[in-house]
Design an enzyme around this catalytic site. Structure first.
Site, mmCIF file in Angstrom:
data_model
loop_
_atom_site.group_PDB
_atom_site.id
_atom_site.type_symbol
_atom_site.label_atom_id
_atom_site.label_comp_id
_atom_site.label_asym_id
_atom_site.label_seq_id
_atom_site.Cartn_x
_atom_site.Cartn_y
_atom_site.Cartn_z
ATOM 1 N N ASN A 144 0.780 -1.147 0.128
ATOM 2 C CA ASN A 144 -0.014 0.092 0.048
ATOM 3 C C ASN A 144 0.970 1.394 -0.203
ATOM 4 O O ASN A 144 1.652 1.246 -0.921
ATOM 5 C CB ASN A 144 -1.046 -0.039 0.872
ATOM 6 C CG ASN A 144 -0.750 -0.218 2.587
ATOM 7 O OD1 ASN A 144 -0.410 -1.394 2.940
ATOM 8 N ND2 ASN A 144 -1.082 0.604 3.247
ATOM 9 N N ASP A 145 0.549 2.112 1.011
ATOM 10 C CA ASP A 145 1.124 3.563 0.589
ATOM 11 C C ASP A 145 2.691 3.610 0.222
ATOM 12 O O ASP A 145 3.458 2.918 0.962
ATOM 13 C CB ASP A 145 1.067 4.302 2.025
ATOM 14 C CG ASP A 145 -0.163 4.017 2.869
ATOM 15 O OD1 ASP A 145 -1.072 3.555 2.348
ATOM 16 O OD2 ASP A 145 -0.248 4.571 3.980
ATOM 17 N N GLN B 193 4.702 0.423 2.196
ATOM 18 C CA GLN B 193 3.846 -0.458 3.077
ATOM 19 C C GLN B 193 3.750 -1.811 2.357
ATOM 20 O O GLN B 193 3.161 -2.096 1.313
ATOM 21 C CB GLN B 193 2.482 0.165 3.237
ATOM 22 C CG GLN B 193 2.713 1.218 4.330
ATOM 23 C CD GLN B 193 2.926 0.977 5.591
ATOM 24 O OE1 GLN B 193 2.100 0.448 6.533
ATOM 25 N NE2 GLN B 193 4.139 1.428 5.782
ATOM 26 N N TRP C 23 -8.931 1.248 -0.451
ATOM 27 C CA TRP C 23 -9.028 0.112 0.591
ATOM 28 C C TRP C 23 -10.417 -0.565 0.149
ATOM 29 O O TRP C 23 -10.460 -1.861 0.806
ATOM 30 C CB TRP C 23 -9.260 0.825 1.917
ATOM 31 C CG TRP C 23 -8.032 1.091 2.478
ATOM 32 C CD1 TRP C 23 -7.490 2.359 2.360
ATOM 33 C CD2 TRP C 23 -6.781 0.325 2.944
ATOM 34 N NE1 TRP C 23 -6.063 2.429 3.037
ATOM 35 C CE2 TRP C 23 -5.513 0.954 3.221
ATOM 36 C CE3 TRP C 23 -6.444 -1.130 2.752
ATOM 37 C CZ2 TRP C 23 -4.473 0.746 3.345
ATOM 38 C CZ3 TRP C 23 -5.287 -1.375 3.107
ATOM 39 C CH2 TRP C 23 -4.402 -0.856 3.314
#
Ligand code: FRU
Length: 478
Positions: free
Chosen positions: A37-38, A54, A290
């Site tokens: 993720n990020d 992430q 998400w």
């Protein structure tokens, strides 16, 4: 005088059809395996751009967070490096959450959120390394007094010989806020107060803040959770947006222009910016959301980054967002065959048989005559995407539908000025589409999941009088 419509057919060898087609990106960063993720720690150090992210290496789903790592000399071709940070000390044993990187005393210094106490505590930790690959942990350097369950995603910068950091948080009554701290040395920190806080409409938690100067103004980017959809806006589960204002150390942040979304597609979150050595402000985000399904989990990976984008601020205080110029070095021109194509009485202007891996640049004339809908689409209504101008609504829509993969039909949109020609710079990768509108005016980014049957892109209109002023197609080389 009405111009004869430009009818062009471009036929490209169907080299991929029949092959085992992967959704792994050709010109975006994604994890070699496992979950991403990020973006974290975006920086330039020792001749390389560094991107951390992430990462859960064991499965293609969110889990115990690590920092994955890659480096690049052009922000497009990435070399995967060993995992940079794994949970290992009491302060980060439940996860290494998002953070940023700065160069300090010959080291690449990382500040991340350490999660601990069965995930009930979050505090800011430091690690550093001189080779840009191996990092030594220092432990916690910045804690929040009281409830520290939501205190994360530090973004560092240096100004006037002081270090500053903004951290995402929430108030006791559930409003998102950004807290500001300063330090002489990155290790001891003083609280400077609340930089900005949500009113009742702007969400219960602000993640991944970013604060920087553009064109003499201070831009605050936040990623609020809890904003409700409103008409054409805020349609994703969470948003990424920005304020424009004025600030200097020791003073309050004066917001001059309110919260606006940065990207208008289905999948864009947790962006981070950094300063390239030549002074460009570069932004990269997670090209996911998400709430999304991740069909690529069947290929043992999940999540990807957007194309790096250069940010500028217009005189009116609007962010302008363009793909980094390095993309141009990866273009390979495709010769266009000017023979007309009519399909079922629809006016098809360009056909690209196998679009993933290409950039398509289109400029539609401002005289759209009696066209009411025109744009570019790939695949069909149940299994494809369609980026189109709806003349009556005065908006550009990006609609996608992949019903086989549990992604039902939905659209996102951007208001546009139909009195101007409309240009769309469309980047189609194996499982993403990014549409840059009117050279910096707006962008829409979404994940797509083409199979071998729905990889053809057509440019179309419902009127034969529509004119394309410019059309260019490049293969983006790997
Ligand atoms: C944003 C976020 C951050 C956090 C990270 C955890 O997507 O929730 O706030 O640091 O992801 O993976």
């Amino acid at each position: 005088m009405n111009k004869i419509p430009i009818l062009i057919c471009l036929l490209i060898p169907i080299h991929c059809i029949g092959e085992n087609i992967s959704w792994y990106p050709k010109f975006h960063l994604a994890p070699p395996k496992g979950w991403m993720n990020d973006p974290n720690g975006l920086s330039f150090f020792d001749g390389y751009y560094h991107a951390f992210y992430q990462h859960y290496p064991d499965k293609p789903e969110w889990g115990l967070m690590h920092w994955g790592h890659a480096r690049s000399i052009n922000m497009l071709d990435w070399e995967h490096l060993p995992i940079a940070l794994s949970p290992s000390i009491p302060e980060d044993i439940d996860g290494i959450f998002s953070g940023s990187a700065v160069v300090n005393d010959g080291n690449l210094t990382l500040m991340y959120t350490g999660v601990s106490g069965n995930s009930t505590h979050q505090a800011q930790c430091i690690a550093y390394g001189s080779d840009g690959i191996n990092f030594k942990k220092v432990g916690v350097v910045l804690k929040k007094d009281g409830n520290d369950l939501n205190f994360r995603d530090p973004k560092l910068w240096k100004q006037d010989d002081s270090w500053f950091v903004v951290v995402g948080s929430k108030t006791y009554n559930n409003r998102g806020e950004v807290l500001l701290y300063s330090s002489p040395d990155l290790y001891s920190w003083d609280y400077q107060g609340v930089l900005a806080q949500a009113d009742k409409n702007l969400g219960y938690m602000w993640e991944c803040p970013d604060f920087f100067t553009l064109n003499g103004k201070q831009i605050l980017i936040i990623n609020p959770q809890g904003i409700s959809a409103k008409g054409y806006d805020y349609l994703n589960l969470y948003q990424t947006g920005y304020f424009v204002g004025a600030w200097e150390p020791g003073k309050e942040y004066q917001i001059e222009k309110g919260f606006r979304e940065i990207d208008h597609g289905h999948d864009f979150y947790a962006s981070q910016t950094f300063l390239a050595p030549d002074g460009r402000r570069i932004l990269i985000a997670w090209l996911d959301m998400w709430e999304s399904e991740f069909p690529e989990q069947s290929e043992a990976w999940a999540g990807m980054f957007t194309l790096p984008r250069e940010l500028t601020l217009s005189e009116c205080g609007d962010l302008q967002i363009r793909p980094i110029r390095e993309v141009q070095d990866k273009r390979r021109a495709i010769p266009i065959n000017h023979s007309p194509l009519f399909v079922d009485n629809k006016f098809i202007y360009i056909t690209l048989k196998d679009a993933p891996g290409h950039e398509v640049y289109l400029e539609f004339d401002k005289h759209h005559k009696n066209a009411t809908v025109y744009g570019a689409k790939m695949g069909d209504a149940d299994h494809g995407f369609n980026v189109y101008v709806d003349v009556r609504a005065g908006r550009l829509f990006l609609e996608r539908s992949y019903v086989n993969f549990n992604i039902s039909k939905s659209s996102r949109n951007l208001k546009i000025d139909l009195k101007q020609p409309i240009s769309l710079d469309i980047f189609v990768d194996s499982s993403s589409v990014e549409v840059f509108v009117n050279n910096g005016f707006g962008v829409l980014s979404s994940r797509i999941y083409p199979t071998d049957k729905d990889r053809e892109l057509v440019v179309y209109s419902d009127s034969k009088l529509l004119k394309l002023n410019t059309y260019k197609i490049w293969r983006i080389c790997e």
